[in-house]
Design an enzyme around this catalytic site. Structure first.
Site, PDB file in Angstrom:
ATOM      1  N   GLU A 168       7.835   7.876  -4.031  1.00 22.08           N
ATOM      2  CA  GLU A 168       8.656   8.796  -3.455  1.00 22.08           C
ATOM      3  C   GLU A 168       9.216  10.227  -3.419  1.00 22.08           C
ATOM      4  OE1 GLU A 168      10.106   6.345   0.450  1.00 22.08           O
ATOM      5  OE2 GLU A 168      11.269   8.210   0.498  1.00 22.08           O
ATOM      6  N   SER A 214       3.157  -3.965   2.093  1.00 20.22           N
ATOM      7  CA  SER A 214       1.575  -3.864   1.751  1.00 20.22           C
ATOM      8  C   SER A 214       1.356  -5.077   1.306  1.00 20.22           C
ATOM      9  CB  SER A 214       2.215  -3.384  -0.171  1.00 20.22           C
ATOM     10  OG  SER A 214       3.560  -3.869  -0.704  1.00 20.22           O
TER      11      SER A 214
END
Ligand code: SF4
Length: 288
Positions: free
Chosen positions: A133, A269
């Protein structure tokens, strides 16, 4: 002995969206390849591979080593972390069809950086330099961007007049606050945009509450998930009997001695199906 699954555990909306997009397109008969690892969870990745999702190494792709030829009739899935404008341009030039699963919160950060960069601000990102990111965010203001992570990094700021301070969406609040305080002192015009994901923030409090409600906590996640490491540390601070595992083989029966409740939780996740699987296996292991 009671085994509780954290009601708030499971994928964050950004990751969920990326996985759903991939599954929908594969079901519709399309060839889909994710640009980089879609999620920091080996077993979920394996499940997606079995469904037919391919993966392309993002670094290799950026170096031009995965050509448009090898991606003929393939949808290239951009993961929740997003990509830089330069990489986006590279994809367009190669006429590759894209499926953009950039999280809307990440898109917001990208737009903020672009906007302030155009106004002459130096951009300071609190985050990990090599996180996908952050790598992508840096592309939105190539000449005037600095990534800070460790205490003291604020000394690297070159321009003291106009600074935009912004956060990687999954960074710890304390770290962001540290840099806000430090930079505030020496900059004429400081704009602070706390872009830490609200879901991540809430999740931190939820994990703390959950760990206090259980005698022992088993935190299930992959070791390469930075978000999970942060959550686990918070979990352990509130309950010293919190254990990080990524496979059932790591479970130690002794952890559960004299415990009345076991809590199962994980990072953004960790899929819920994995927690359910762990629950069954622990029940079996402990003859519950
Ligand atoms: S910004 Fe939040 S919701 Fe979006 S991908 Fe990151 S953690 Fe998930």
């Amino acid at each position: 002995m009671k085994i509780n699954i954290d009601a708030y555990a499971g994928f964050c909306p950004g990751v969920r969206k990326a996985i759903q997009l991939a599954e929908q397109q594969i079901k519709a008969g399309k060839k889909v390849a994710a640009l980089g690892s879609l999620i920091h969870n080996e077993r979920e990745l394996e499940r997606l591979r079995q469904l037919g999702l391919n993966q392309i190494d993002q670094d290799q792709f950026e170096k031009g080593k995965a050509t448009s030829g090898s991606l003929n009739e393939t949808l290239l899935l951009i993961r929740a972390h997003g990509i830089s404008p330069q990489l986006s341009e590279q994809i367009k030039t190669q006429n590759i069809n894209c499926l953009d699963a950039t999280c809307s919160l990440v898109t917001r950060s990208q737009k903020l950086i672009q906007q302030y960069c155009e106004q002459g601000f130096e951009i300071v990102i609190v985050g990990k330099k090599d996180h996908p990111e952050v790598k992508a965010l840096q592309g939105y203001c190539q000449d005037r961007v600095l990534v800070v992570f460790y205490r003291g990094d604020e000394r690297k700021i070159l321009q003291k007049e106009k600074v935009l301070l912004i956060a990687q969406t999954t960074i710890e609040e304390d770290r962001f606050n540290y840099f806000t305080k430090k930079i505030m002192k020496g900059v004429d015009e400081l704009v602070v945009k706390n872009t830490i994901c609200p879901i991540v923030k809430n999740r931190q409090q939820q994990v703390v509450n959950f760990s206090k409600q259980n005698d022992v906590v088993v935190f299930v996640a992959s070791r390469n998930s930075s978000n999970s490491k942060i959550l686990f540390e918070l979990c352990r601070k509130s309950n010293p009997r919190c254990h990080f595992v990524s496979s059932i083989a790591e479970i130690n029966r002794e952890w559960f001695s004299e415990a009345n409740s076991i809590g199962l939780t994980g990072g953004a996740s960790t899929p819920v199906w994995q927690l359910l699987e762990f629950k069954k296996l622990i029940e079996h292991e402990l003859n519950l």
